[in-house]
Every structure is written in C-alpha cells, then in structure tokens.
Design a protein around this motif. Structure first.
Motif, PDB file in Angstrom:
ATOM      1  N   ILE A  94       0.850  -1.199   0.000  1.00  0.00           N
ATOM      2  CA  ILE A  94       0.000   0.000   0.000  1.00  0.00           C
ATOM      3  C   ILE A  94       0.881   1.244   0.000  1.00  0.00           C
ATOM      4  N   GLY A  95       0.375   2.304  -0.636  1.00  0.00           N
ATOM      5  CA  GLY A  95       1.019   3.627  -0.564  1.00  0.00           C
ATOM      6  C   GLY A  95       1.909   3.924  -1.752  1.00  0.00           C
ATOM      7  N   LYS A  96       2.495   5.118  -1.685  1.00  0.00           N
ATOM      8  CA  LYS A  96       3.376   5.565  -2.761  1.00  0.00           C
ATOM      9  C   LYS A  96       4.612   6.144  -2.118  1.00  0.00           C
ATOM     10  N   PRO A  97       5.742   5.468  -2.177  1.00  0.00           N
ATOM     11  CA  PRO A  97       5.978   4.171  -2.836  1.00  0.00           C
ATOM     12  C   PRO A  97       5.294   3.035  -2.080  1.00  0.00           C
ATOM     13  N   LEU A  98       5.058   1.931  -2.772  1.00  0.00           N
ATOM     14  CA  LEU A  98       4.393   0.794  -2.149  1.00  0.00           C
ATOM     15  C   LEU A  98       5.246   0.222  -1.023  1.00  0.00           C
ATOM     16  N   LYS A  99       4.577  -0.050   0.092  1.00  0.00           N
ATOM     17  CA  LYS A  99       5.264  -0.699   1.223  1.00  0.00           C
ATOM     18  C   LYS A  99       4.430  -1.867   1.692  1.00  0.00           C
ATOM     19  N   HIS A 100       5.091  -2.840   2.321  1.00  0.00           N
ATOM     20  CA  HIS A 100       4.369  -4.018   2.805  1.00  0.00           C
ATOM     21  C   HIS A 100       3.735  -3.762   4.169  1.00  0.00           C
ATOM     22  N   ASP A 125      -5.547   5.822  -1.619  1.00  0.00           N
ATOM     23  CA  ASP A 125      -4.139   5.521  -1.897  1.00  0.00           C
ATOM     24  C   ASP A 125      -4.002   4.299  -2.778  1.00  0.00           C
ATOM     25  N   LYS A 126      -2.771   4.115  -3.225  1.00  0.00           N
ATOM     26  CA  LYS A 126      -2.477   3.026  -4.147  1.00  0.00           C
ATOM     27  C   LYS A 126      -2.354   1.713  -3.392  1.00  0.00           C
ATOM     28  N   ILE A 127      -2.806   0.648  -4.054  1.00  0.00           N
ATOM     29  CA  ILE A 127      -2.665  -0.674  -3.478  1.00  0.00           C
ATOM     30  C   ILE A 127      -2.293  -1.625  -4.598  1.00  0.00           C
ATOM     31  N   SER A 128      -1.487  -2.608  -4.274  1.00  0.00           N
ATOM     32  CA  SER A 128      -1.143  -3.616  -5.266  1.00  0.00           C
ATOM     33  C   SER A 128      -1.644  -4.949  -4.762  1.00  0.00           C
ATOM     34  N   VAL A 129      -2.518  -5.562  -5.536  1.00  0.00           N
ATOM     35  CA  VAL A 129      -3.063  -6.847  -5.128  1.00  0.00           C
ATOM     36  C   VAL A 129      -3.233  -7.734  -6.349  1.00  0.00           C
ATOM     37  N   GLY A 130      -2.825  -8.973  -6.221  1.00  0.00           N
ATOM     38  CA  GLY A 130      -2.924  -9.919  -7.324  1.00  0.00           C
ATOM     39  C   GLY A 130      -2.174  -9.434  -8.557  1.00  0.00           C
ATOM     40  N   GLY A 131      -1.095  -8.677  -8.341  1.00  0.00           N
ATOM     41  CA  GLY A 131      -0.279  -8.210  -9.452  1.00  0.00           C
ATOM     42  C   GLY A 131      -0.830  -6.972 -10.148  1.00  0.00           C
ATOM     43  N   LYS A 132      -1.964  -6.446  -9.664  1.00  0.00           N
ATOM     44  CA  LYS A 132      -2.526  -5.239 -10.288  1.00  0.00           C
ATOM     45  C   LYS A 132      -2.522  -4.087  -9.283  1.00  0.00           C
ATOM     46  N   GLU A 133      -2.361  -2.877  -9.821  1.00  0.00           N
ATOM     47  CA  GLU A 133      -2.374  -1.719  -8.940  1.00  0.00           C
ATOM     48  C   GLU A 133      -3.653  -0.936  -9.114  1.00  0.00           C
TER      49      GLU A 133
END
Ligand SMILES: *[C@@H]1O[C@H](CO)[C@@H](O)[C@H](O)[C@H]1NC(C)=O
Ligand SMILES: *[C@@H]1O[C@H](CO)[C@@H](O)[C@H](O)[C@H]1NC(C)=O
Length: 395
Positions: A46-52, A143-151
């Motif tokens: 989550i976030g920009k930049p993405l963090k775990h 905010d941005k999220i990356s899940v299942g390889g998609k943002e």
C-alpha cells in the motif's frame, strides 16, 4: 475429419490457459495462527511508494485501515515495535471530503455516526470504530494498493488513534464485511474482480489462504446456508449448540450466530456458556481436574492427544432446515504452551457479547468458509489442511 479438428483443438488448447486468469479469484496466503499469535493476516502493498503491511482479516468489519502517521496529528496511541514504519499518507491522500462517495457510504455503514457532515472539517472524512476490545479513530485516505499483481486506488482508513494500545503483529485490518467501502466491493467496482465472493481457509497449525472474486463451486461437500444479516454481520441465522449424541441442545432457545474472522476465539452468551462448561466437565469426568493456565480460562491436562480426542466429543451448531456446522474437538480446543488443553469457546457475556454466538477463528480452523455475497449464501466444508490452491487453478 480428424485432420480438420486438430488445428481447432490446438487453438483451443492455446487459449485455455488464458481463460482462468481473466475470471479467477485473487488468492493470498495467510500468516499467523489462533494461538499464540491470535491473528490471521495477509501482506498487502500500500502507498506511494508501495510498502508491505500486515492486515488482519476481518469479516466483521467494513473499513480497511492501517495504523497511520497523520501529517498533522501524528500517530497517537499507536502500537509500538513494528518492524515496518507506519503508513504515512500525504495530506493530498486525506482530502476525501465528507460528500465523497466513499465517505457517504462509510457514514451509512458505521453505526452511531452523525449523519450530518461536520461544519468544522468538511474536507476530510473522520470515523471512529468500536471493536470488542477497543476503538480506532482516523480519517479516510485514497491511496495506491497492489493486489494480485494489479495496482489500483482504494479508500482505506488512516488510523491515527488507537485505544487501548496493545502489542500486535499487524498494522491494521482488512475489512471483508458487507459494506460498500469494504475491500472486496471496491475491487469489484474497479473491475479487478467480477464477483463479490470471499473465502478463507485458516490453517490449524497456522497459515492458510484467503481468496476473493469469481469462483465456481461444484459438489465439494460444501454445506450452504442462506445469508442473513444480523447487525451488520454475516449470519446463517439462529443456532442451537448440541453435544454429539445428545437429543437436546445445551440451551433450548436458538441464538443468532455470526461469522467473524476478526475474533480469535468463539464466544457464546453466558446462558449457553454456563451449561456448556457444565456439560464439558461432566463429559470428561471427575478423574481430570481443571488446571490453571495463564492464557485461557478452562483447561485440563491429558496424557496424549488420543485421550483428548476420545474424551471431547464433537459439538455442532444446528441451524434451521437441518443445516449444521460440525465442530470436532480440535475446533473448540487449544493446546497451550503450558501443555494444557483449554476451551477455545469463551464466555461472550464476560466481554459484553450477550446476544449472539460469535464464530471465531478457533472454530473455523481447517475449514473452507465462503461468503457468497453474489448469491446471498454462506458455505463451509472441513478440509484436511488449508494448503494454498495451485495459483493456476480456478480458485
Ligand atoms: C457494514 O456495512 C453494512 C452495509 O452497509 C452495514 O449494514 C453495517 O452497519 C456495517 N457494519 C459495521 C460493523 O460497521
Ligand atoms: C460468564 O460471564 C458472566 C458475566 O461476567 C458470569 O456471570 C458467568 O459466571 C460466567 N460464566 C462462566 C462459566 O464463567
């Protein structure tokens, strides 16, 4: 004839592997366990930049939120000691006005919130959520999220104030409840998945998996019950608790039962709990005295797991129309670090849960539980183990 078919078949075979990826569900591995961790959680970026971040999976909550470093307010009463730093959105992420679609939905979903937008802070979406064990307060963030390889962008809570503060391995909560601001409805709205179906398999020894999206179910031995709503929770309706082999239930009246993966243990109201504990004592006999355990209230010592399995008969929750959930001994007991066997069913009344049966993680271990919001039904089936299905499979 055969020659004519073969190019077509070859073409079909080429296309075949592509089909599942467009319609399949997103599957995430779970970490954690019932004991001693007390949480099952996923890792999300989550976030920009993405963090775990680690998020506890909650089928009883509507808003996904993270402990958060608010640009102005900081992080009041946040849990200390996380390996990762807090989620720290920019002010621009937090400009989700009170009239924003998600804020309107959230205000509808959260009971007890003032339906009017506050005059003081119309440019942000403030919330406060009460749980069994405390409250969390924050503002909505996009905010941005990356899940299942998609943002994608999603709405989630920037939780800058927690009460009480306590150690926890997770950074926040992944809300899988029925509300519109829930995680899965947002993914569906953004066409990342096509169906609002959620499922989890919580491994008995920890781990397991969570999925959401389009999933077909065949005749896999799943017990289905119509999905009822009970005070905002997924519920298969009223249940009576039975001890196997007994014609009469432990308590004669049905009580609403709800699934809540956010609850580590199963809770039943005292009017069922008191006769239940009495029944258990009677079942295991007077040769085994209750022992004190630091972690749980009703515990005993046994020589072997075989003895435990022999003495503790299975329970079941009986719903209307002969629908039942079987609860083997291993789904209502915990083996503690003091080498005791303790009840994983606790006294709801003791924590203010007097009106419903809360089916928690302990009872859902090694069980696939499905929340099919698409067809309005709940399903469950016991599994040998909760190993994650093959990524290429349709699960
Ligand atoms: C979740 O959302 C549903 C649907 O809007 C709502 O009825 C319920 O109050 C919400 N649940 C919680 C725990 O806030
Ligand atoms: C359950 O909790 C209630 C309220 O605290 C209490 O009166 C009752 O004795 C408890 N039952 C057991 C078996 O601990």
């Amino acid at each position: 004839m055969a020659a004519m078919w073969s190019p077509i078949i070859a073409l079909l075979l080429l296309l075949l592997p592509l089909v599942p990826s467009s319609s399949s569900a997103i599957t995430l591995p779970l970490h954690g366990n019932v004991y001693p961790v007390g949480h099952y959680y996923v890792t999300l970026q989550i976030g920009k930049p993405l963090k775990h971040y680690f998020l506890d999976i909650h089928t009883g909550s509507n808003l996904t939120w993270l402990e958060c470093q608010h640009p102005h307010l900081g992080c009041q009463h946040c849990t200390q000691g996380h390996k990762h730093s807090y989620y720290s959105p920019k002010l621009s992420n937090l400009k989700v006005g009170c009239q924003h679609m998600y804020c309107v939905a959230l205000r509808k979903d959260l009971p007890g919130i003032n339906p009017q937008c506050p005059i003081k802070e119309p440019h942000q979406c403030h919330y406060k959520i009460r749980y069994l064990d405390g409250t969390t307060e924050g503002v909505l963030s996009l905010d941005k999220i990356s899940v299942g390889g998609k943002e994608n962008n999603i709405a989630l809570g920037c939780g800058y104030n927690q009460h009480p503060r306590k150690p926890s391995p997770v950074h926040g909560i992944l809300a899988l409840g029925m509300g519109t601001v829930g995680f899965v409805p947002q993914l569906k709205l953004q066409k990342m998945i096509s169906k609002n179906i959620i499922g989890h398999c919580l491994g008995k020894d920890g781990g397991g998996y969570l999925f959401f999206g389009d999933k077909q179910f065949g005749s896999e031995g799943i017990t289905w019950a119509p999905m009822r709503r009970y005070e905002l929770f997924y519920s298969p309706g009223q249940a009576k608790l039975h001890l196997d082999g007994q014609p009469e239930p432990i308590y004669k009246h049905g009580v609403n039962a709800v699934f809540d993966s956010g609850s580590t243990y199963t809770y039943i109201p005292a009017r069922i709990y008191n006769p239940f504990v009495h029944t258990v004592r009677h079942m295991i006999g007077s040769s085994h005295r209750e022992v004190h355990d630091h972690d749980l209230p009703h515990c005993w010592k046994f020589k072997s797991i075989d003895e435990v399995k022999r003495l503790f008969k299975p329970l079941s929750l009986q719903f209307d129309n002969k629908i039942a959930m079987h609860i083997p001994a291993m789904n209502y007991l915990i083996h503690t670090r003091s080498n005791n066997w303790c009840l994983a069913i606790l006294n709801g009344t003791h924590v203010g849960e007097d009106r419903r049966i809360l089916i928690g993680d302990a009872t859902m271990r090694d069980m696939l539980v499905i929340y099919d919001n698409q067809d309005g039904r709940l399903g469950w089936v016991h599994q040998q183990e909760c190993t994650r299905p093959h990524p290429a499979s349709r699960l």
